[in-house]
Enzyme design. Structure first.
Site, PDB file in Angstrom:
ATOM      1  N   THR A  40      33.351  48.865  50.920  1.00 17.29           N
ATOM      2  CA  THR A  40      33.930  49.070  50.285  1.00 17.29           C
ATOM      3  C   THR A  40      34.323  50.603  50.252  1.00 17.29           C
ATOM      4  O   THR A  40      35.006  51.912  50.476  1.00 17.29           O
ATOM      5  CB  THR A  40      34.890  48.999  48.722  1.00 17.29           C
ATOM      6  OG1 THR A  40      33.305  48.593  48.140  1.00 17.29           O
ATOM      7  CG2 THR A  40      35.029  46.836  48.928  1.00 17.29           C
ATOM      8  N   HIS A  48      24.278  49.128  43.612  1.00 15.73           N
ATOM      9  CA  HIS A  48      23.495  48.001  44.270  1.00 15.73           C
ATOM     10  C   HIS A  48      22.168  48.246  44.950  1.00 15.73           C
ATOM     11  O   HIS A  48      21.752  47.150  45.157  1.00 15.73           O
ATOM     12  CB  HIS A  48      24.087  48.695  46.159  1.00 15.73           C
ATOM     13  CG  HIS A  48      25.555  48.626  46.802  1.00 15.73           C
ATOM     14  ND1 HIS A  48      26.565  49.421  46.552  1.00 15.73           N
ATOM     15  CD2 HIS A  48      26.215  47.298  46.695  1.00 15.73           C
ATOM     16  CE1 HIS A  48      27.839  49.285  46.698  1.00 15.73           C
ATOM     17  NE2 HIS A  48      27.520  48.528  46.622  1.00 15.73           N
ATOM     18  N   GLN A 171      33.918  33.348  50.197  1.00 10.81           N
ATOM     19  CA  GLN A 171      32.456  33.200  49.904  1.00 10.81           C
ATOM     20  C   GLN A 171      31.772  32.292  49.867  1.00 10.81           C
ATOM     21  O   GLN A 171      30.828  32.809  50.243  1.00 10.81           O
ATOM     22  CB  GLN A 171      32.596  34.560  48.004  1.00 10.81           C
ATOM     23  CG  GLN A 171      30.859  34.562  48.487  1.00 10.81           C
ATOM     24  CD  GLN A 171      30.334  36.175  47.065  1.00 10.81           C
ATOM     25  OE1 GLN A 171      31.737  37.051  47.029  1.00 10.81           O
ATOM     26  NE2 GLN A 171      29.582  35.532  46.658  1.00 10.81           N
ATOM     27  N   ASP A 192      28.549  39.512  38.004  1.00  6.78           N
ATOM     28  CA  ASP A 192      29.254  39.647  37.966  1.00  6.78           C
ATOM     29  C   ASP A 192      30.272  38.680  39.056  1.00  6.78           C
ATOM     30  O   ASP A 192      31.094  38.218  38.979  1.00  6.78           O
ATOM     31  CB  ASP A 192      30.112  40.664  37.989  1.00  6.78           C
ATOM     32  CG  ASP A 192      30.149  41.552  39.278  1.00  6.78           C
ATOM     33  OD1 ASP A 192      28.615  41.428  39.445  1.00  6.78           O
ATOM     34  OD2 ASP A 192      30.052  42.445  39.257  1.00  6.78           O
ATOM     35  N   LYS A 230      27.362  56.234  36.340  1.00 10.75           N
ATOM     36  CA  LYS A 230      28.298  57.279  36.650  1.00 10.75           C
ATOM     37  C   LYS A 230      28.052  58.112  36.254  1.00 10.75           C
ATOM     38  O   LYS A 230      26.944  58.215  35.403  1.00 10.75           O
ATOM     39  CB  LYS A 230      29.689  55.963  35.917  1.00 10.75           C
ATOM     40  CG  LYS A 230      30.215  54.824  36.224  1.00 10.75           C
ATOM     41  CD  LYS A 230      31.485  55.757  38.086  1.00 10.75           C
ATOM     42  CE  LYS A 230      31.713  54.437  37.851  1.00 10.75           C
ATOM     43  NZ  LYS A 230      32.642  54.691  39.297  1.00 10.75           N
ATOM     44  N   THR A 231      28.651  60.032  36.773  1.00 13.29           N
ATOM     45  CA  THR A 231      28.259  61.031  36.604  1.00 13.29           C
ATOM     46  C   THR A 231      30.175  61.445  35.948  1.00 13.29           C
ATOM     47  O   THR A 231      31.190  60.958  36.196  1.00 13.29           O
ATOM     48  CB  THR A 231      27.627  61.770  37.058  1.00 13.29           C
ATOM     49  OG1 THR A 231      28.769  62.266  38.739  1.00 13.29           O
ATOM     50  CG2 THR A 231      25.916  61.251  37.355  1.00 13.29           C
TER      51      THR A 231
END
Length: 409
Positions: A40, A48, A171, A192, A230-231
Site C-alpha cells: 500500500t 511490518h 486472502q 489484526d 508514529k511521529t
C-alpha cells in the site's frame, strides 16, 4: 530452545489455531510458512518490522519463509481496522511498491536459492474466472460469520462495500494456492489478521480435507496499548529517504521506559539472557538500555555504519557537543528568503518540523523552539543570511528533535 519457545519467550505469539501441534511442528520439523504484505506504500514501516523479525527467527531455525506480496489483494486493500475504504492503487503503483519491499526485506531475509520464496498473489488472483471462483471458494464462506469478524467491524459503521467484503475470501484463497504450490502449512500475521487467517485455515480444510495452521503475533504497541511507529511527521519508515537513519535511531532512543525491554525482545536478536540484564536497570540506567535498543534496531535496518553515525550524532548533541554531520537536514536557497529573511514558522514548515503554522505558534509560545541554542521568543522571529554565517543553523524542537538548515550559497 525451539523457535516456537523462542518466539513465545520474546512475547511475540498472540493466537494459535492448534497450539500443541504447531509447537511440535516448529520445534521438531522443518516446514514452509508464509506472511503476506500488501504493497500500500513504497516502503515498509515499523509495523511490518515485527513480521520480518518473525520471518527471520523462523528462517534461522531452518523453516522456509514465503514472503507473499499482494499484487492482487493490494488492488482491493485490507479493510482490517480501517474506518474508511483504502485508496485504490494502479497496477504500476503496486509493482513499484513491491520492488521497494523486496529490496528492504532482503536485509534481514536470505532469499538465495532454496532459502526463501518470494511470491505474488497477482499470479493467481488477477486471471480468475469469477463464476468458477465462486463455485470453488465462495460456497465455503458464510456472510454472517464474515460480518461478525473483527476485521470488518469498523468498516460496518460507515458502510462496507461488496468490493472490500471479498478481501477475506481472496486472502484465504492465497493459503490454498500456496499449500498446493509449495506445500505451505502455516500462515503467520499480525493479530489484526486473525479472522483472515482462520478463513484460510478453514478453506484448506474444507476443500482438501487437510489440516493447516495459523499463528498471529502481537502488534507493536506501547505499554498503554497504543500502536508504535508514529511521529508528528507520520509513520516511521524503513526507507532512509523517508525516515533518516538518525531519526530512526532517535525514535527508538526515545521510547518510554516501560517499552524498552519489550521492544528489545521483539525487535532485536539480542539473547534473552542479555536482555534480562538490561531488565534489571532502573532510573537513568535505562538510558543505556535505550541506546542499545536504538543501535541494534538501526543496525538491522540501515547497517552498522549508519547505526554508528546516528549514535555518534545523538551522543554529540545530547552530550552538549555540536557534531551535526549526521543530523537530518533541509537545504534552502536565497530564493527562499523574502526581502533577505525567512520567518521561523515558514522555516519549520519547509523542514517538515511542524504540520501547520498553528502548531508552530503553539510550540514557540510554550518556549519549545530554539535556533543555535537561543530560545525563539516570538512567532515573528526571522532569520537572515547573516544567521547562516557558518553555512547552517540548528533548530531544536522540544528536548529531543534537532534539525540542520543549510543555506546554499
Amino acid at each position: 530452545m525451539g523457535v516456537f519457545d523462542e518466539l513465545e519467550a520474546r512475547g511475540m505469539v498472540a493466537q494459535i489455531t492448534n497450539e500443541e501441534k504447531v509447537k511440535k511442528l516448529l520445534n521438531e520439523d522443518k516446514i514452509t510458512f508464509y506472511i503476506g504484505f500488501d504493497p500500500t506504500a513504497d516502503s515498509l514501516h515499523v509495523g511490518h518490522f515485527v513480521q520480518i523479525m518473525v520471518m527471520a527467527h523462523m528462517q534461522k531455525a531452518g523453516h522456509t519463509p514465503i514472503a507473499l506480496f499482494g499484487g492482487g489483494t493490494g488492488m482491493i486493500g485490507d479493510p482490517s481496522g480501517k474506518s474508511d475504504m483504502r485508496k485504490m492503487l494502479t497496477k504500476e503503483d503496486i509493482d513499484h511498491n513491491i520492488a521497494c519491499f523486496q529490496k528492504q526485506m532482503s536485509r534481514l531475509i536470505d532469499f538465495s536459492e532454496g532459502k526463501a520464496i518470494m511470491a505474488n498473489n497477482k499470479d493467481w488472483l488477477l486471471d480468475l474466472n469469477y463464476v468458477e471462483f465462486l463455485r470453488k471458494v465462495g460456497v465455503h464462506f458464510s456472510v454472517n460469520r464474515m460480518l461478525a469478524a473483527e476485521c470488518y467491524k469498523q468498516r460496518l459503521e460507515k458502510g462496507l462495500s461488496f468490493f472490500e467484503l471479498n478481501y477475506m475470501i481472496m486472502q484465504s484463497y492465497d493459503f490454498l494456492e500456496l499449500n498446493e504450490r509449495h506445500n505451505c502449512v502455516l500462515q503467520m500475521g499480525g493479530d489484526d489478521q486473525w479472522s483472515n487467517i482462520i478463513g484460510g485455515v478453514e478453506l484448506v480444510r474444507r476443500t482438501k480435507a487437510k489440516e493447516v495452521y495459523g499463528i498471529t503475533f502481537t502488534l507493536l504497541t506501547t505499554s498503554e496499548g497504543k500502536k508504535m511507529g508514529k511521529t508528528e511527521k507520520g509513520a516511521v519508515w524503513l526507507d532512509p529517504e523517508k525516515t533518516s537513519p538518525f531519526e530512526f535511531y532517535q525514535y527508538w532512543r526515545n521510547v518510554d521506559d516501560a517499552d524498552v525491554i519489550r521492544c528489545m525482545k521483539i525487535l532485536t536478536f539480542l539473547p534473552l539472557s542479555k536482555i534480562a540484564e538490561y531488565e534489571a536497570f532502573t532510573g537513568s540506567g535505562l538510558n543505556q538500555a535505550k541506546e542499545v535498543l536504538a543501535f541494534e534496531v538501526t543496525k538491522l535496518i540501515h547497517g552498522e555504519e549508519e547505526a554508528m553515525k546516528a549514535q555518534e550524532a545523538a551522543r554529540a548533541l545530547f552530550g552538549g557537543g555540536k557534531n551535526s554531520d549526521n543530523m537530518p537536514s533541509t537545504e534552502i536557497s536565497a530564493s527562499d528568503l523574502t526581502d533577505g529573511s525567512i520567518g521561523i514558522l515558514d522555516l519549520m514548515l519547509k523542514a517538515s518540523l511542524i504540520p501547520s503554522k498553528g502548531e508552530g505558534r503553539r510550540l514557540v509560545e510554550q518556549g519549545g523552539v530554539s535556533v543555535d541554542d537561543q530560545k525563539v521568543e516570538s512567532i515573528t522571529h526571522a532569520l537572515t543570511a547573516a544567521d547562516f554565517e557558518k553555512g547552517f543553523v540548528i533548530i531544536k524542537k522540544g528536548k529531543k528533535v534537532f534539525h540542520k538548515i543549510i543555506l546554499q550559497k
